[in-house]
Structures are given as C-alpha cells and as structure tokens.
Design a protein around this motif. Structure first.
Motif, short mmCIF file in Angstrom:
data_model
loop_
_atom_site.label_atom_id
_atom_site.label_comp_id
_atom_site.label_asym_id
_atom_site.label_seq_id
_atom_site.Cartn_x
_atom_site.Cartn_y
_atom_site.Cartn_z
N UNK A 32 0.84 -1.20 0.00
CA UNK A 32 0.00 0.00 0.00
C UNK A 32 0.87 1.25 0.00
N UNK A 33 1.91 1.25 0.82
CA UNK A 33 2.82 2.41 0.91
C UNK A 33 3.49 2.67 -0.44
N UNK A 34 4.06 1.64 -1.04
CA UNK A 34 4.78 1.82 -2.31
C UNK A 34 3.85 2.27 -3.43
N UNK A 35 2.63 1.75 -3.45
CA UNK A 35 1.71 2.13 -4.54
C UNK A 35 1.18 3.54 -4.36
N UNK A 58 1.43 9.06 -6.41
CA UNK A 58 1.76 10.47 -6.21
C UNK A 58 2.73 10.96 -7.28
N UNK A 59 3.75 10.16 -7.56
CA UNK A 59 4.74 10.55 -8.59
C UNK A 59 4.08 10.58 -9.97
N UNK A 60 3.24 9.57 -10.26
CA UNK A 60 2.60 9.49 -11.57
C UNK A 60 1.61 10.63 -11.79
N UNK A 73 -2.91 1.90 -12.43
CA UNK A 73 -2.20 0.66 -12.10
C UNK A 73 -1.81 0.64 -10.62
N UNK A 74 -1.36 1.79 -10.11
CA UNK A 74 -1.04 1.90 -8.68
C UNK A 74 -2.28 1.67 -7.83
#
Length: 421
Positions: free
Chosen positions: A82-85, A90-92, A105-106
């Motif tokens: 969950x944290x990584x996605x 946020x970056x995407x 996808x995230x």
C-alpha cells in the motif's frame, strides 16, 4: 475494562486502523471521480469493477497466507505494498509525469495489497481478545472507523480539486507510519495449534488454498451469519444507491427549519448529505454510550431489535418525502445499527475456529462486495417498483436477517442449556 487493559497489539491496531481508514476515505473515495474525468464514465465503471474483483482475490489470498504463514508477515507485506503504490500514484500524478494509466495501475495494486492485509488484521483482533471483551473492542473499533471516515472524506473533499498529488503524498507518508508501527510494535499472534498445523507436510499451494476455503464454506452457521451480514450491508448501501437516487429525483425542495424570516431550505441532494452526516455523527456520538446502556441487554434481544429498527428506518427512507420524518428515520436506523453490529461481530468471533481465523474473516469480508452488487441492482429494480415496493423489499431483507439470527442463536442456546444440565 478500559483501553489500558487491552493487549498492546490491539491498542496499536485500533490506532493504525483509524489512520488506515482516514487515508482510504481521504483518497479512495475520489478515485472513481478521477477515473471518470480521465477516461469517461463508462470506462471508469469497468476500471472500478476490475479493482473490486482484484480486491476479492487479494482478500482470499491474504486469508490463506495469514493462516499458513502468520499475521505479522501478511500485514507487513500488504502494508508495504500500500505504501509503495501510494508513492507511485503520487509521482505518476505529479505535473512532471502526469500518467493517469500509471495512477490507475497503482490504484489496482494498492487495493489488492490493502485487501490482502485485511483478514490478518481482523484475525489478530480475534487472537488477542476474549469473549468478554469483544463487544467493547468492536464498539471502540466501529466508533474509530466512522470517525476516520468522516474526517477523511471531509479532508479529501477540500483537497481533491487542485491538490490530488498532495493527497496521494500524504497517504504515502501515512502508510510509512502504519508499516513502521506494524514492524516495531506488533508481535505475532497466530495460535500455537494453527502454527503447528502450518508446519505439517502439505500438498500444492492451490490444493491447500482450496481445501482451506472448502471447510469454511461447509460451516452452515457461519454461512447463515454471512447471509445476514450481506443483507444488512445491502440495506445500508441503499442510502448511496436507490434511496439517494430517489431523494435527488423526487424529494421536493422544502424548509427543514424556519425561525422567523430565517429558514433552512433543502433539496433532495442536500437532504441526502444531511442524512449521511447525521448517521456518521450519531455513530461517533452514541457508540460508546450505547455499549454502556445496552451491555446488560441479552444478545438475542439486541440483534432482533437492532435488525428490526435498522430495517424499519430504511423502509421509511424509501417512501417518505418529508424532511423531519427522514431525519427521525435516520435516528432510528442508527440506533438499530449500534444495537446490532458489535454483537454480530462478537458472535462471529465466537464461532470462528482458531485454526482458520483469517480464512473465515476473508470470506466474511466478501459480504461487502456482494452487498455492493445487490445495492447497485436495487437501482434498476427501483426503476420498475414504486417506493412502497422497495420498502417492502427491504422488509423482506430484514425478516431474512432475523430468521438467520434465530437459526444461529437457537442451537447455541440449546447447547448452553445442555452444558449446564
């Protein structure tokens, strides 16, 4: 019993659960809107359904993993995902990249990971509570979840337009805290008999997976409780489905409150918002009070009366066009909800065998997905049936719920009498 007497794991999970629901409500409540603006309503519907299906797969996989490998490991895997996605989303979504496809996808993987961790969290609560403490624990947890959902939706509503990247960044930061709390503060709670069973030689992963869930589905008492929970949730979701549509379409604009020349005038959409806010505020304000007032009331009475009041409240919402009648109905259904839900959760905990707790919780959590489908179908049914017909349908749901409760509670009462003889 007070909070300081609860198991340390439980205190941490209640606090973490509050933060999880806050972040989920803050971001995920607006993902359908985001996808609709990026891809159109029709495509967004398909994308959201895909997320729901993958969430079901995640729930079942997490239930098997938690029973086979332990709660803590499953929680850490899910919460890290969950944290990584959230960070990827946020970056995407940032101006430097802005890729709606990567955001989706995230989102897809995020809901899979969150669903993967959910059964382990539920089972851990069962592991460290006693039958005597469970009603209080579930009441506190229910209160905490509703408070988090209210604040999360409010914060997300203010920040979504123009600050969605910030929302995703805050969510990523919050889930770092959640994963760290699990890693440093949570101990494994899987029962010894379950751990011993996991150490025995096993066949293929798929065979173990299928056999574990086959045993769950053969439990008739659990199946009855699952049917009751699904119908209960199906009625609850009517407020944002058929009833919401009916109010927006049919409720005439009216003065809800008048003092001299000053008045509060509402239309159907505004009335829907008021009813949702009333339910949330009442749950937050009354949940702990209700536990103290009702703790000496027999479980059977609480469940029957709670289901009856809850259903009756929604039956009135399905037919009434008077603002104050709707407000009173929302009060009645909330009282029914507070009477029923903690007892039902405690009953579930008592009937779940220790060796398969997370599998049971994984299957039980599917009631939300099924209820979403039923609630959506009720919009279509409501286009054919008149409002009183929909109210009658809710009444049938309520009678089936009480019937299932009766079938579950009567054998257990008989066994208790036999044990005392």
């Amino acid at each position: 019993m007070n909070l300081s007497a609860l198991h340390p794991n439980l205190r941490v999970r209640i606090a973490v659960g509050f933060l999880q629901r806050l972040l989920d409500s803050m971001v995920m409540s607006f993902m359908a809107i985001y996808l609709a603006f990026e891809y159109g309503v029709a495509v967004a519907g398909v994308l959201v359904v895909t997320v729901m299906v993958l969430g079901v797969v995640g729930t079942l996989a997490g239930g098997h993993m938690s029973d086979a490998r332990g709660r803590r490991r499953t929680l850490l895997l899910g919460e890290t995902g969950v944290c990584l996605t959230f960070a990827l989303m946020a970056v995407a979504d940032s101006p430097a990249w802005h890729s709606p496809a990567i955001v989706y996808c995230g989102y897809l993987v995020n809901k899979f990971a969150a669903s993967f961790a959910m059964p382990a969290n539920d089972a851990m609560i069962l592991d460290v509570t006693t039958p005597e403490s469970r009603k209080l624990v579930y009441t506190i947890n229910y209160w905490s979840i509703n408070l988090a959902l209210a604040f999360g939706a409010l914060l997300g509503g203010f920040l979504y337009n123009g600050h969605f990247t910030l929302l995703l960044t805050l969510a990523a930061g919050g889930t770092v805290v959640i994963a760290a709390a699990t890693y440093f503060l949570i101990a494994e709670t899987r029962p010894e008999e379950e751990a011993g069973a996991a150490a025995e030689p096993r066949g293929s992963i798929l065979r173990d997976f299928a056999n574990g869930y086959r045993l769950v589905l053969q439990d008739r008492a659990f199946g009855r409780l699952l049917v009751a929970a699904t119908l209960f949730m199906s009625i609850e979701l009517q407020l944002i489905n058929y009833i919401g549509v009916r109010l927006a379409r049919d409720l005439p604009a009216q003065n809800l409150l008048s003092i001299g020349s000053w008045s509060v005038r509402v239309d159907g959409v505004e009335m829907l918002g008021i009813l949702r806010a009333e339910n949330t505020v009442l749950v937050v304000a009354l949940a702990l009070v209700a536990h103290l007032v009702l703790r000496r009331v027999p479980d059977r009475v609480r469940m029957y009366a709670g289901a009856g009041l809850f259903t009756a409240g929604y039956m009135v919402l399905a037919v009434s066009d008077t603002g104050w009648v709707l407000l009173v109905a929302a009060l009645v259904l909330t009282v029914g909800e507070l009477m029923d839900v903690p007892v039902r959760q405690a009953l579930l905990a008592d009937m779940v065998p220790a060796a398969s707790r997370t599998r049971y919780m994984a299957v039980y959590n599917l009631n939300i997905r099924v209820a979403l489908v039923v609630a959506s179908l009720c919009i279509t049914i409501g286009s054919v049936l008149p409002p009183w017909g929909m109210a009658a349908l809710y009444g049938v749901f309520g009678l089936v719920i009480i019937w299932q409760y009766h079938a579950i509670l009567t054998p257990s009462a008989a066994r208790a009498e036999l044990a005392r003889a």
